[in-house]
Design a protein around this motif. Structure first.
Motif, short mmCIF file in Angstrom:
data_model
loop_
_atom_site.label_atom_id
_atom_site.label_comp_id
_atom_site.label_asym_id
_atom_site.label_seq_id
_atom_site.Cartn_x
_atom_site.Cartn_y
_atom_site.Cartn_z
N ILE A 67 -6.75 1.18 -8.72
CA ILE A 67 -7.07 0.27 -7.62
C ILE A 67 -8.55 0.39 -7.29
O ILE A 67 -9.03 1.46 -6.91
CB ILE A 67 -6.23 0.59 -6.36
N GLY A 69 1.77 -6.29 1.16
CA GLY A 69 1.44 -5.32 0.12
C GLY A 69 2.64 -4.92 -0.71
O GLY A 69 2.53 -4.72 -1.93
N ARG A 70 3.79 -4.82 -0.08
CA ARG A 70 5.00 -4.48 -0.83
C ARG A 70 5.34 -5.56 -1.85
O ARG A 70 5.71 -5.27 -2.99
CB ARG A 70 6.15 -4.27 0.15
N SER A 83 6.01 0.64 -3.19
CA SER A 83 6.83 0.45 -4.39
C SER A 83 7.02 1.82 -5.02
O SER A 83 6.59 2.82 -4.47
CB SER A 83 6.16 -0.53 -5.37
N CYS A 93 2.88 -5.24 -4.75
CA CYS A 93 3.16 -4.08 -5.60
C CYS A 93 4.42 -4.27 -6.43
O CYS A 93 4.43 -4.03 -7.64
CB CYS A 93 3.26 -2.82 -4.75
N GLU A 94 5.50 -4.67 -5.78
CA GLU A 94 6.79 -4.77 -6.47
C GLU A 94 6.83 -5.91 -7.47
O GLU A 94 7.40 -5.77 -8.56
CB GLU A 94 7.91 -4.93 -5.45
N LEU A 108 2.04 -5.71 -9.41
CA LEU A 108 1.39 -4.52 -9.93
C LEU A 108 2.34 -3.62 -10.73
O LEU A 108 1.97 -3.13 -11.81
CB LEU A 108 0.74 -3.73 -8.80
N GLU A 109 3.53 -3.38 -10.22
CA GLU A 109 4.47 -2.51 -10.94
C GLU A 109 4.83 -3.07 -12.32
O GLU A 109 4.82 -2.32 -13.30
CB GLU A 109 5.73 -2.28 -10.12
N PHE A 157 -4.68 1.69 -0.94
CA PHE A 157 -5.17 0.32 -0.79
C PHE A 157 -6.13 0.18 0.39
O PHE A 157 -6.68 -0.90 0.60
CB PHE A 157 -4.00 -0.64 -0.63
N PHE A 184 3.28 3.12 -5.74
CA PHE A 184 2.12 2.87 -4.88
C PHE A 184 2.43 3.13 -3.41
O PHE A 184 3.50 2.77 -2.92
CB PHE A 184 1.64 1.42 -5.05
#
Length: 217
Positions: free
Chosen positions: A72, A52-53, A19, A56-57, A60-61, A27, A22
């Motif tokens: 993290i 994971g993408r 992202s 994150c997108e 987390l973002e 990770f 990240f």
């Protein structure tokens, strides 16, 4: 992408941008991996990257954009690393590998064929408020109300670190659990989950004090 077998190939995996903020490398760190000497490398990098993408997108973002820097603590685990953690559950506190498919084990789909990903994070701006109040539900309720794509949260005592998950299953039963006592009740356990009386609606009353504390003095 094949499973990395060389330093160069692992570097390339680590450089994958999940992202805007990240990268895959952050990770992959694992204390179990470091101490036990077990590489923490995905068998299926493409699946791990895709899961994971999404984490994150979609999860987390948005948290970082609103509340500031995320740290993290731990995230991806290979099956081998997780197996060692589950084998020494009292020491490492890992669930079984099967239970962690589509959770900490990003490169395995769950029994229904869905992908998912989990990371243990700390919202650093929350630390001063938490250390003075122990009110971890304030952050939990903010995420519940504002991050639509989270799947599950589990809060821990140190710095209010918490596992947060994204899951592909649109019917995944959302829940938030505290392994530290809720100061309002004095008890550990579920803060909310689908089917509980308090799951729906606005919960801003519970996090307004934190947001006020977050504003520059």
């Amino acid at each position: 992408m094949n499973k990395p077998q060389t330093v160069k190939a692992l570097e390339e995996l680590g450089r994958v941008r999940l992202s805007k903020s990240f990268f895959m490398r952050e990770f992959l760190y694992s204390e179990i991996s470091q101490i036990e000497g077990i590489p923490n490398i995905p068998d299926d990098p493409d699946l791990a990257i895709e899961a994971g993408r999404n984490l994150c997108e979609k999860v987390l973002e948005p948290i970082q954009d609103a509340l500031g820097r995320i740290t993290i603590r731990s995230a991806y685990r290979s099956c081998e690393v997780n197996a060692k953690g589950a084998e020494n559950k009292n020491q490492y506190n890992c669930a079984s590998s099967e239970a962690n498919y589509a959770a900490h084990i990003w490169d395995r789909r769950d029994e229904k064929g869905f992908m998912g990903a989990t990371a243990c994070i700390i919202v650093t701006s929350f630390i001063p408020y938490y250390e003075s109040t122990h009110d971890w539900p304030a952050l939990a309720w903010w995420i519940h109300d504002n991050i639509a794509d989270y799947a599950k949260m589990i809060f821990f005592p140190k710095y209010a670190a918490f596992n947060i998950s994204w899951h592909e299953d649109p019917n995944y039963p959302k829940s938030t659990y505290g392994q530290v006592a809720n100061p309002a009740t004095g008890k550990k356990g579920y803060l909310t989950k689908q089917g509980m009386y308090n799951f729906e609606g606005d919960h801003s009353e519970f996090y307004k004090p934190f947001l006020m504390d977050l504003k520059p003095k």
